[in-house]
Design a protein around this motif. Structure first.
Motif, PDB file in Angstrom:
ATOM      1  N   THR A  34       3.094  19.292  78.851  1.00 26.16           N
ATOM      2  CA  THR A  34       4.131  18.718  77.992  1.00 26.16           C
ATOM      3  C   THR A  34       4.358  19.611  76.776  1.00 26.16           C
ATOM      4  OG1 THR A  34       2.592  17.469  76.597  1.00 26.16           O
ATOM      5  CG2 THR A  34       3.346  16.402  78.640  1.00 26.16           C
ATOM      6  N   VAL A  35       5.455  19.349  76.089  1.00 22.17           N
ATOM      7  CA  VAL A  35       5.737  20.075  74.848  1.00 22.17           C
ATOM      8  C   VAL A  35       4.680  19.744  73.797  1.00 22.17           C
ATOM      9  CG1 VAL A  35       7.411  20.377  72.966  1.00 22.17           C
ATOM     10  CG2 VAL A  35       8.208  20.208  75.339  1.00 22.17           C
ATOM     11  N   VAL A  36       4.167  18.524  73.813  1.00 20.48           N
ATOM     12  CA  VAL A  36       3.099  18.136  72.880  1.00 20.48           C
ATOM     13  C   VAL A  36       1.860  18.990  73.132  1.00 20.48           C
ATOM     14  CG1 VAL A  36       1.535  16.271  72.206  1.00 20.48           C
ATOM     15  CG2 VAL A  36       3.969  15.792  72.554  1.00 20.48           C
ATOM     16  N   ASP A  37       1.541  19.253  74.396  1.00 25.89           N
ATOM     17  CA  ASP A  37       0.397  20.117  74.725  1.00 25.89           C
ATOM     18  C   ASP A  37       0.599  21.523  74.163  1.00 25.89           C
ATOM     19  OD1 ASP A  37      -0.980  18.167  76.250  1.00 25.89           O
ATOM     20  OD2 ASP A  37       0.207  18.660  78.028  1.00 25.89           O
ATOM     21  N   ALA A  58      14.690  23.587  78.581  1.00 24.83           N
ATOM     22  CA  ALA A  58      15.024  24.911  78.034  1.00 24.83           C
ATOM     23  C   ALA A  58      13.767  25.762  77.876  1.00 24.83           C
ATOM     24  CB  ALA A  58      15.734  24.761  76.697  1.00 24.83           C
ATOM     25  N   LEU A  59      12.670  25.122  77.476  1.00 23.31           N
ATOM     26  CA  LEU A  59      11.404  25.841  77.329  1.00 23.31           C
ATOM     27  C   LEU A  59      10.902  26.327  78.692  1.00 23.31           C
ATOM     28  CD1 LEU A  59       8.968  26.804  75.707  1.00 23.31           C
ATOM     29  CD2 LEU A  59       8.039  24.468  75.824  1.00 23.31           C
ATOM     30  N   ARG A  60      10.975  25.477  79.690  1.00 27.16           N
ATOM     31  CA  ARG A  60      10.524  25.858  81.029  1.00 27.16           C
ATOM     32  C   ARG A  60      11.406  26.962  81.613  1.00 27.16           C
ATOM     33  NH1 ARG A  60       7.156  21.262  83.223  1.00 27.16           N
ATOM     34  NH2 ARG A  60       7.958  21.525  85.333  1.00 27.16           N
ATOM     35  N   GLU A  61      12.702  26.879  81.347  1.00 30.56           N
ATOM     36  CA  GLU A  61      13.620  27.932  81.807  1.00 30.56           C
ATOM     37  C   GLU A  61      13.269  29.266  81.148  1.00 30.56           C
ATOM     38  OE1 GLU A  61      17.415  29.366  83.570  1.00 30.56           O
ATOM     39  OE2 GLU A  61      16.495  27.402  83.811  1.00 30.56           O
ATOM     40  N   ALA A  62      12.976  29.223  79.849  1.00 33.82           N
ATOM     41  CA  ALA A  62      12.674  30.457  79.111  1.00 33.82           C
ATOM     42  C   ALA A  62      11.360  31.078  79.575  1.00 33.82           C
ATOM     43  CB  ALA A  62      12.616  30.166  77.609  1.00 33.82           C
ATOM     44  N   VAL A  63      10.360  30.261  79.852  1.00 31.67           N
ATOM     45  CA  VAL A  63       9.075  30.820  80.286  1.00 31.67           C
ATOM     46  C   VAL A  63       9.198  31.381  81.701  1.00 31.67           C
ATOM     47  CG1 VAL A  63       7.915  28.804  81.312  1.00 31.67           C
ATOM     48  CG2 VAL A  63       6.592  30.460  80.016  1.00 31.67           C
ATOM     49  N   THR A  64      10.039  30.763  82.515  1.00 30.80           N
ATOM     50  CA  THR A  64      10.288  31.301  83.859  1.00 30.80           C
ATOM     51  C   THR A  64      11.010  32.637  83.771  1.00 30.80           C
ATOM     52  OG1 THR A  64      10.455  29.051  84.728  1.00 30.80           O
ATOM     53  CG2 THR A  64      11.351  30.813  86.099  1.00 30.80           C
ATOM     54  N   LYS A  65      12.022  32.711  82.901  1.00 37.46           N
ATOM     55  CA  LYS A  65      12.760  33.970  82.725  1.00 37.46           C
ATOM     56  C   LYS A  65      11.823  35.077  82.234  1.00 37.46           C
ATOM     57  CE  LYS A  65      16.809  36.016  80.485  1.00 37.46           C
ATOM     58  NZ  LYS A  65      16.113  37.228  80.079  1.00 37.46           N
ATOM     59  N   ARG A  66      10.948  34.740  81.328  1.00 35.22           N
ATOM     60  CA  ARG A  66       9.992  35.731  80.793  1.00 35.22           C
ATOM     61  C   ARG A  66       9.111  36.274  81.913  1.00 35.22           C
ATOM     62  NH1 ARG A  66       4.608  35.050  78.365  1.00 35.22           N
ATOM     63  NH2 ARG A  66       4.283  36.530  76.682  1.00 35.22           N
ATOM     64  N   TRP A  67       8.664  35.397  82.793  1.00 35.79           N
ATOM     65  CA  TRP A  67       7.814  35.789  83.912  1.00 35.79           C
ATOM     66  C   TRP A  67       8.581  36.709  84.863  1.00 35.79           C
ATOM     67  CZ3 TRP A  67       7.541  33.749  89.204  1.00 35.79           C
ATOM     68  CH2 TRP A  67       6.344  34.069  89.858  1.00 35.79           C
ATOM     69  N   LEU A  68       9.822  36.344  85.172  1.00 33.95           N
ATOM     70  CA  LEU A  68      10.636  37.153  86.071  1.00 33.95           C
ATOM     71  C   LEU A  68      11.016  38.489  85.437  1.00 33.95           C
ATOM     72  CD1 LEU A  68      12.981  34.313  87.396  1.00 33.95           C
ATOM     73  CD2 LEU A  68      11.132  35.424  88.662  1.00 33.95           C
ATOM     74  N   ASP A  69      11.261  38.476  84.125  1.00 35.12           N
ATOM     75  CA  ASP A  69      11.662  39.709  83.437  1.00 35.12           C
ATOM     76  C   ASP A  69      10.579  40.782  83.495  1.00 35.12           C
ATOM     77  OD1 ASP A  69      14.133  38.719  82.814  1.00 35.12           O
ATOM     78  OD2 ASP A  69      13.689  38.296  80.706  1.00 35.12           O
ATOM     79  N   ARG A  70       9.324  40.379  83.586  1.00 33.43           N
ATOM     80  CA  ARG A  70       8.251  41.375  83.677  1.00 33.43           C
ATOM     81  C   ARG A  70       8.429  42.250  84.918  1.00 33.43           C
ATOM     82  NH1 ARG A  70       3.741  36.872  82.645  1.00 33.43           N
ATOM     83  NH2 ARG A  70       3.950  36.651  80.400  1.00 33.43           N
ATOM     84  N   THR A  71       8.809  41.625  86.023  1.00 32.81           N
ATOM     85  CA  THR A  71       9.038  42.388  87.251  1.00 32.81           C
ATOM     86  C   THR A  71      10.272  43.260  87.110  1.00 32.81           C
ATOM     87  OG1 THR A  71       8.003  40.646  88.565  1.00 32.81           O
ATOM     88  CG2 THR A  71       9.404  42.211  89.742  1.00 32.81           C
ATOM     89  N   SER A  72      11.345  42.697  86.554  1.00 29.26           N
ATOM     90  CA  SER A  72      12.584  43.472  86.378  1.00 29.26           C
ATOM     91  C   SER A  72      12.352  44.709  85.524  1.00 29.26           C
ATOM     92  CB  SER A  72      13.666  42.603  85.724  1.00 29.26           C
ATOM     93  OG  SER A  72      14.006  41.514  86.554  1.00 29.26           O
ATOM     94  N   GLU A  73      11.589  44.551  84.450  1.00 25.62           N
ATOM     95  CA  GLU A  73      11.331  45.679  83.551  1.00 25.62           C
ATOM     96  C   GLU A  73      10.498  46.752  84.240  1.00 25.62           C
ATOM     97  OE1 GLU A  73       9.558  43.755  80.208  1.00 25.62           O
ATOM     98  OE2 GLU A  73      11.420  42.707  79.688  1.00 25.62           O
ATOM     99  N   LEU A  74       9.531  46.328  85.029  1.00 27.80           N
ATOM    100  CA  LEU A  74       8.697  47.273  85.772  1.00 27.80           C
ATOM    101  C   LEU A  74       9.548  48.125  86.711  1.00 27.80           C
ATOM    102  CD1 LEU A  74       5.804  48.156  86.837  1.00 27.80           C
ATOM    103  CD2 LEU A  74       6.099  46.347  88.533  1.00 27.80           C
TER     104      LEU A  74
END
Length: 200
Positions: A34-37, A58-74
């Motif tokens: 949760t966001v509280v966690d 929005a938070l879950r979307e952003a953390v997913t994008k961050r995870w995917l972006d690591r592969t894209s940047e590589l």
């Protein structure tokens, strides 16, 4: 002796929130996190998290994008590099397979969590796929321009290559990546695709 003042807490940034969210997801899984966690892990109120990310989605979307972006940047370094387009394409496909296989094997709990989040995060996943196909298009366009590849439409060829290799980067196939024959199957497919791109 003068008392030293306490060190101020680091500023709450979107990046810090995303790092904490990843750890919370690893610990609790997507169903219970949760966001509280996340706020508790950061030592702030949940309202402070909401000032950066207006909703839990929005938070879950952003953390997913961050995870995917690591592969894209590589992969972007390979795509943008100079040199033989055939070697770059082979290296790019290899790096994509290795990156996905490494994520699945190194942290299976977090990988399973991100599979759930990716199903929720349409725009993040669509953007990631578009970026990867765009990188492939650039490599194939370079090859067509130098005569290494004989394709009339590099963008269409890139989409075909991406989807043809889906078994080696789509998380739905993760269980197959550790099979003894997976490496040979991958190599054979890449060579077949390269022959198809360069056939006259």
């Amino acid at each position: 002796m003068a008392a030293t003042s306490p060190t101020p807490a680091p500023a709450l940034t979107a990046e810090r929130i995303l790092e904490a969210t990843e750890e919370v997801l690893r610990r609790h899984g997507p169903a219970k996190a949760t966001v509280v966690d996340v706020a508790r892990a950061l030592g702030v109120s949940h309202g402070s998290v909401y000032r950066h990310f207006r909703t839990k989605a929005a938070l879950r979307e952003a953390v997913t994008k961050r995870w995917l972006d690591r592969t894209s940047e590589l992969l972007s370094g390979i795509a943008a590099g100079a040199g033989d387009p055939e070697a770059r394409l082979r290296d790019w496909l290899r790096a994509l397979f290795d990156a996905k296989r490494r994520k699945a094997g190194a942290d299976p709990e977090l990988f399973a969590t991100y599979m759930v989040l990716a199903d929720e995060s349409g725009p993040a996943v669509s953007g990631h796929i578009a970026d990867l196909i765009g990188q492939l298009t650039g490599i194939i366009r370079d090859g067509a321009g130098t005569g290494v590849f004989t394709v009339p439409d590099p963008a269409a060829a890139a989409r075909s290559v991406f989807h043809a290799t889906g078994r080696f980067h789509d998380p739905g196939y993760a269980r197959e990546w550790e099979r003894p024959e997976a490496e040979a199957d991958f190599g054979a497919l890449v060579e077949l695709l390269l022959r198809g791109l360069s056939s006259r």
